[in-house]
Enzyme design. Structure first.
Site, mmCIF file in Angstrom:
data_model
loop_
_atom_site.group_PDB
_atom_site.id
_atom_site.type_symbol
_atom_site.label_atom_id
_atom_site.label_comp_id
_atom_site.label_asym_id
_atom_site.label_seq_id
_atom_site.Cartn_x
_atom_site.Cartn_y
_atom_site.Cartn_z
ATOM 1 N N LYS A 56 4.887 46.299 -70.411
ATOM 2 C CA LYS A 56 3.681 46.261 -69.400
ATOM 3 C C LYS A 56 2.315 47.292 -69.381
ATOM 4 O O LYS A 56 1.539 47.297 -68.938
ATOM 5 C CB LYS A 56 4.220 46.525 -67.891
ATOM 6 C CG LYS A 56 5.207 45.384 -67.345
ATOM 7 C CD LYS A 56 4.749 44.862 -65.912
ATOM 8 C CE LYS A 56 5.367 43.611 -65.409
ATOM 9 N NZ LYS A 56 6.729 43.694 -65.852
ATOM 10 N N SER A 309 12.345 43.085 -73.394
ATOM 11 C CA SER A 309 11.131 43.539 -72.594
ATOM 12 C C SER A 309 11.071 44.845 -72.051
ATOM 13 O O SER A 309 9.895 45.291 -71.710
ATOM 14 C CB SER A 309 10.670 42.161 -71.542
ATOM 15 O OG SER A 309 11.823 42.170 -70.823
HETATM 16 C C1 LIG Z 1 7.630 42.211 -65.779
HETATM 17 C C2 LIG Z 1 8.779 42.124 -66.530
HETATM 18 C C3 LIG Z 1 9.079 40.860 -67.019
HETATM 19 C C4 LIG Z 1 8.240 39.566 -66.858
HETATM 20 O O1 LIG Z 1 6.856 39.580 -66.900
HETATM 21 P P1 LIG Z 1 5.800 38.680 -66.145
HETATM 22 O O2 LIG Z 1 4.624 38.793 -66.889
HETATM 23 O O3 LIG Z 1 5.939 38.908 -64.474
HETATM 24 O O4 LIG Z 1 6.370 36.952 -66.510
HETATM 25 C C5 LIG Z 1 9.918 40.783 -67.885
HETATM 26 N N1 LIG Z 1 10.785 41.930 -68.369
HETATM 27 C C6 LIG Z 1 10.485 42.998 -67.919
HETATM 28 C C7 LIG Z 1 11.594 44.327 -68.407
HETATM 29 C C8 LIG Z 1 9.483 43.285 -67.061
HETATM 30 O O5 LIG Z 1 9.001 44.505 -66.581
#
Ligand SMILES: *Cc1c(COP(=O)(O)O)cnc(C)c1O
Length: 323
Positions: A56, A309
């Site tokens: 993010k 992510s």
């Molecule tokens: C926010 C987030 C997501 C999903 O992202 P979006 O853009 O809301 O679809 C996936 N994994 C993690 C660790 C996140 O913080």
């Protein structure tokens, strides 16, 4: 305020230039056991090693760099289930801006402490993201702060897309990309980068069975509300916004498939990443691996990349899942 147009591949390239030097280029590593099980190479894009512990930071950094001088002076406010708030706090401190983060009581203490440590002002309110959002809107109206949305914003989407450009460069033979899916900023951004450069590569979204807002919205053909439920994939919770402007149309037009995972499957993904790859991941980051292990993705001989992510999981909860 006039709405900006949908972002394009060009915007992702611009975001990359703008954020140069402010983001880590994260490693793409092959998962040996997963490759064997898949019958084709599987690569892990380790955004868990991005500064702040999640991707993010890419979108937040790009968004704050697009503020005017006058907007910078007013400061930024956001609502977040954790990782976005952390990213905004980090990026704001680096650029010397005031940041306020509004979040619900459901957000775990480890994520709150991390945001406070980054120098942002915390505002804990209500039992849902929606209630926290009301408070954020008040700060915008009464104190003139600038709202930074977690996903439904062209600059956020193009910032997340920089991750997709790195995959295209590091693995031009990729045939399928597995992407955790909540509000869709991550998927929309990566899909712009991937489909723009490798049109035949499949883009698959992964959500949890418990309250998958984008999945239900795609089925309904328009954004719909879902009931928020607790899940190991807490980063994937929350709605996509009934007034969604950007991520819904982009995901609808670019995604090839959306797969839902049970809590047991997500736990298996986290365990696999920990024991086989020696990686700490949050539930929302393990859904791609969960889908491969459950036979809900892969298995057709395609070279695959999956996005790990984030790693911002409460350690006690994490150890309970993996031991
Ligand atoms: C926010 C987030 C997501 C999903 O992202 P979006 O853009 O809301 O679809 C996936 N994994 C993690 C660790 C996140 O913080």
């Amino acid at each position: 305020m006039t709405a900006l147009p949908l972002p394009s591949l060009r915007d992702v390239h611009l975001a990359r230039r703008r954020t140069a030097g402010l983001l880590r280029r994260t490693p793409l590593v092959q998962g040996e056991a997963l490759s064997e099980a898949n019958g084709a190479p599987v690569y892990l894009k380790l955004e868990s090693l991005q500064e702040t512990g999640a991707f993010k930071l890419r979108g937040a950094t790009n968004r704050l760099l697009c503020l005017s001088e006058e907007e910078r002076a007013r400061g930024v406010v956001t609502v977040s289930t954790g990782n976005h708030g952390r990213a905004v706090a980090f990026a704001a401190r680096r650029l010397g801006l005031r940041a306020v983060v509004c979040l619900s009581e459901l957000v775990p203490e480890n994520k709150r402490a991390a945001i406070r440590a980054l120098g942002a002002e915390l505002c804990v309110i209500g039992r849902s993201q929606d209630e926290a959002e009301v408070e954020a809107k008040r700060l915008v109206q009464e104190e003139g702060m600038v709202y930074v949305p977690p996903f439904d914003d062209p600059h956020i989407i193009s910032g997340q897309g920089t991750l997709g450009l790195e995959i295209v460069e590091d693995l031009p033979e990729v045939e399928e990309v597995l992407i955790p899916l909540s509000g869709g900023g991550l998927l929309a951004g990566i899909a712009l980068a991937i489909k723009g450069s490798l049109p035949n590569t499949r883009v698959v979204g992964l959500s949890m069975e418990r309250g998958p807002a984008m999945y239900h919205s795609l089925q309904a053909g328009k954004p719909v509300a879902v009931t928020e439920e607790e899940s190991l994939a807490d980063s994937l919770g929350g709605g996509i916004g009934l007034d969604n402007r950007y991520t819904f149309p982009l995901v609808r037009d670019l995604v090839d498939d959306v797969v839902l995972l049970s809590e047991a499957e997500i736990a298996a993904g986290m365990r696999h990443l920990f024991h086989e790859e020696r990686l700490v991941s949050e539930g929302g980051a393990a859904v791609g691996v969960a889908a491969l292990l459950a036979g809900k993705a892969g298995g057709e001989g395609r070279t695959t990349a999956t996005i790990i992510s984030g790693c911002n999981v409460d350690m006690k909860a994490f150890l309970a899942v993996v031991s």
